[in-house]
Design an enzyme around this catalytic site. Sequence first.
Site, PDB file in Angstrom:
ATOM      1  N   HIS A   1       0.841  -1.193   0.000  1.00  0.00           N
ATOM      2  CA  HIS A   1       0.000   0.000   0.000  1.00  0.00           C
ATOM      3  C   HIS A   1       0.880   1.248   0.000  1.00  0.00           C
ATOM      4  O   HIS A   1       2.042   1.207   0.404  1.00  0.00           O
ATOM      5  CB  HIS A   1      -0.918  -0.006   1.209  1.00  0.00           C
ATOM      6  CG  HIS A   1      -1.986  -1.044   1.129  1.00  0.00           C
ATOM      7  ND1 HIS A   1      -3.002  -1.135   2.051  1.00  0.00           N
ATOM      8  CD2 HIS A   1      -2.213  -2.036   0.239  1.00  0.00           C
ATOM      9  CE1 HIS A   1      -3.803  -2.128   1.730  1.00  0.00           C
ATOM     10  NE2 HIS A   1      -3.333  -2.700   0.641  1.00  0.00           N
TER      11      HIS A   1
ATOM     12  N   CYS B   1      -5.975   1.153   5.619  1.00  0.00           N
ATOM     13  CA  CYS B   1      -6.596  -0.098   6.050  1.00  0.00           C
ATOM     14  C   CYS B   1      -6.140  -0.398   7.471  1.00  0.00           C
ATOM     15  O   CYS B   1      -5.264   0.282   8.016  1.00  0.00           O
ATOM     16  CB  CYS B   1      -6.218  -1.237   5.103  1.00  0.00           C
ATOM     17  SG  CYS B   1      -4.478  -1.731   5.210  1.00  0.00           S
TER      18      CYS B   1
ATOM     19  N   CYS C   1      -2.250  -1.154   7.646  1.00  0.00           N
ATOM     20  CA  CYS C   1      -1.408   0.034   7.501  1.00  0.00           C
ATOM     21  C   CYS C   1      -1.555   0.972   8.692  1.00  0.00           C
ATOM     22  O   CYS C   1      -0.608   1.670   9.050  1.00  0.00           O
ATOM     23  CB  CYS C   1      -1.727   0.759   6.202  1.00  0.00           C
ATOM     24  SG  CYS C   1      -1.117  -0.118   4.743  1.00  0.00           S
TER      25      CYS C   1
ATOM     26  N   GLU D   1       0.934   3.990   1.829  1.00  0.00           N
ATOM     27  CA  GLU D   1       1.469   4.447   3.106  1.00  0.00           C
ATOM     28  C   GLU D   1       2.572   3.529   3.604  1.00  0.00           C
ATOM     29  O   GLU D   1       3.569   3.989   4.186  1.00  0.00           O
ATOM     30  CB  GLU D   1       0.370   4.611   4.156  1.00  0.00           C
ATOM     31  CG  GLU D   1      -0.491   3.398   4.393  1.00  0.00           C
ATOM     32  CD  GLU D   1      -1.715   3.301   3.493  1.00  0.00           C
ATOM     33  OE1 GLU D   1      -1.564   3.357   2.254  1.00  0.00           O
ATOM     34  OE2 GLU D   1      -2.814   3.148   4.026  1.00  0.00           O
TER      35      GLU D   1
END
Length: 169
Positions: free
Chosen positions: A99, A127, A130, A101
């Site tokens: 992802h 999410c 993360c 981040e």
Amino acid sequence: MAELVDALVSNTNEETRAGSIPALGTMNFMEKSKQYKYDIAYLKMAKEWANLSHCNRRKVGALIVKNQMIISDGYNGTPSGFPNECEDENNQTHWYVLHAEANAILKTAKSNHNCQNACLYLTMSPCKDCSKLILQSGITRVVYIKKYKDTSGISFLKKSGIEVKQIVV
């Protein structure tokens, strides 16, 4: 990079430059307005960064800002050395895709910077997995554009004392 943001935001000075976040209780209306302008500028930049993603289903961008400068950036995609194909033949995302981040936080870990007291700008809210990385990295503020279908990551961050803000641009 801060100069680019300054060009997007008028009337800046050293005390309220890009990424500076005064304590909320001490901010007056003008400072809040200036921070909002910077938030918008960084979110627009995160949207541009998202365009670098090779993913077809969803493109997400991230910027980490600390002490008035961008210290890291990221977008969703495959790890180094993997083909830039995020989805399989059934248009399902490969399990190993990172992802945005996570990429930004990991990129910071490889640099001379750290995320302590930084702000994370995202095109999509984090999410739950993360959000754990965000908390552990020391990021204290998260600003995002779109809400991810599972909002447990947002709830986790708020419960952990991290400032979370949605701004639609």
